[in-house]
Design a protein around this motif. Structure first.
Motif: not given
Length: 335
Positions: A33-45, A148-151, A165-169, A177-182
Motif C-alpha cells: 500500500x502506498x502512503x504519503x509521508x509528507x504533505x503537499x499537492x499531488x502533481x501526478x507521475x 525528507x525531500x526525497x519522500x 488509486x485513491x488520489x487524483x492530480x 494518507x493512503x494513495x493507492x496500492x502497487x
C-alpha cells in the motif's frame, strides 16, 4: 457370544509417498500500500496514476510538489558552505595539512545537489575543533532534510501495476494518507490453507502439483517456500505458500493441488475414520477386536499413513467406537 462381521485388511508395510490435497489462491509475491509521508499537492507521475497503469522499476509514479522544501534545503546548503568558508583561514594556520582537502570539498558543494560525505577526520584535535563549530551537526541536519525531500517523490520498487488509486492530480495530500496500492507483475505465489492436523506433515521444499479448474485446465509444478507457524483459530488451518514459476497464471485464480511430502519406506495407508483417539485402531487378535497404538507418519487426503504394527497384523477396516474392544469378530466381505 455371536461374532460381529467386520471388514478387515492385512497390514502389509511398504514404500508410500505422502500427499496432502488443498485448494489455494494465486496472489502477488510483492504488493504494498502506498502512503504519503509528507504533505503537499499531488502533481501526478510520468504516466497516468490510475488503476491498471503499469510502471517499470525506478519510474516515478507519485510526485508531490516539493518546491518549498527544496528551497529550504538549498538555503541550508548555502549556509553550510558559508560556515566552511569561514573556517578555512583558521584551518590553513592551525591544521594546514587538512586545508587542501576541505577547500576541495567546499568547491564541490552544489546547493542544488545532495551533500557529499564529509572528508574523513582521524585527528582528534581537529575533530574537536570541527565539532565546536557545529560542522557535524549541521551536516547531519541537512542530510535529514534531504531524506525528507526525497519522500516527495515515490518510485516503483519493481515492475508492476497500480491495482488501486485513491488520489487524483491536483489534490492536497496529507501525511499518512493512503494513495493507492502497487502490485508486482514478475512473480506470483499460491496461498493455500492446510488443515492444522495435516500441516505438521508439510515441510518447506516439498514438491507440489496444482491444476486450474475449467474446461482447459492446466497442471503446473512448484515448491513449498514458506509455512506459517500459527493456526487460524477460525478455520483451524495453517497458511502455506507455494512457488509456481509460470507466467500464464493470474492473480486471483483458485487452484486445486497436491503437496508431495516424504517417501516412507515402512508404512501402510488406512482410512482416517478407523482411528480411535487419534493414534489407535482395532486389530484382530485371537478373533477379538483389540486396541493397538500406531505411529502416524503423514496425512494423505482421507487417508493416513501409519507404521508400528507387525507385518501380517489384521486391522478392522471400518469405524467402531472404543466400546467395541474385546468384541468377537469375523471377516465380512465388501459388497
Amino acid at each position: 457370544t455371536e461374532a460381529s462381521p467386520v471388514l478387515m485388511v492385512t497390514y502389509s508395510p511398504g514404500e508410500i509417498e505422502s500427499s496432502i490435497f488443498f485448494t489455494g489462491r494465486v496472489i502477488p509475491f510483492e504488493q504494498f500500500d502506498i502512503y504519503a509521508e509528507v504533505t503537499g499537492v499531488f502533481e501526478g507521475s510520468g504516466r497516468s496514476f490510475k488503476t491498471g497503469t503499469a510502471f517499470k522499476q525506478g519510474e516515478i509514479f507519485i510526485q508531490i510538489n516539493s518546491e518549498e522544501e527544496r528551497q529550504q534545503v538549498q538555503a541550508a546548503r548555502y549556509d553550510f558552505a558559508a560556515a566552511i568558508s569561514q573556517l578555512l583561514p583558521d584551518i590553513s594556520i592551525d591544521y594546514s595539512e587538512y586545508y587542501d582537502e576541505w577547500q576541495t570539498y567546499l568547491d564541490q558543494i552544489d546547493a542544488t545537489e545532495p551533500l557529499q560525505p564529509l572528508p574523513e577526520v582521524t585527528d582528534r584535535q581537529f575533530r574537536m575543533y570541527l565539532n565546536r563549530q557545529n560542522i557535524f551537526s549541521r551536516f547531519s541536519s541537512i542530510r535529514q532534510q534531504e531524506v525528507r525531500l526525497s519522500k516527495f517523490t515515490i518510485r516503483a520498487p519493481y515492475d508492476g501495476v497500480l491495482t488501486d488509486h485513491r488520489v487524483n492530480r491536483g489534490a492536497l495530500v496529507q501525511n499518512g494518507q493512503m494513495l493507492g496500492q502497487f502490485t508486482g507483475s514478475d512473480r506470483l505465489e499460491i496461498e493455500a490453507s492446510v488443515p492444522a492436523r495435516e500441516a505438521q506433515f508439510v515441510s518447506v521444499g516439498d514438491q507440489i502439483t496444482v491444476q486450474t479448474s475449467g474446461i482447459n485446465s492446466n497442471t503446473y509444478s512448484g515448491t513449498v517456500t514458506r509455512k506459517n507457524a500459527l493456526v487460524d483459530p477460525g478455520t483451524q488451518s495453517v497458511k502455506v505458500y507455494l512457488d509456481v514459476s509460470n507466467t500464464e497464471l493470474e492473480s486471483g485464480y483458485y487452484l486445486e493441488g497436491k503437496i508431495s511430502g516424504r517417501v516412507f519406506t515402512d508404512a501402510f495407508k488406512i482410512h482416517k475414520d478407523i482411528l480411535i483417539r487419534d493414534n489407535e485402531l482395532f486389530t484382530v487378535q485371537n478373533e477379538r477386536a483389540m486396541l493397538s497404538t500406531v505411529e502416524l507418519l503423514s496425512s494423505a487426503g482421507d487417508s493416513m499413513i501409519i507404521s508400528g504394527l507387525e507385518p501380517g497384523t489384521v486391522i478392522v477396516d471400518e469405524f467402531r467406537s472404543a466400546a467395541f474392544e474385546d468384541t468377537r469378530v469375523t471377516r465380512r466381505e465388501e459388497q
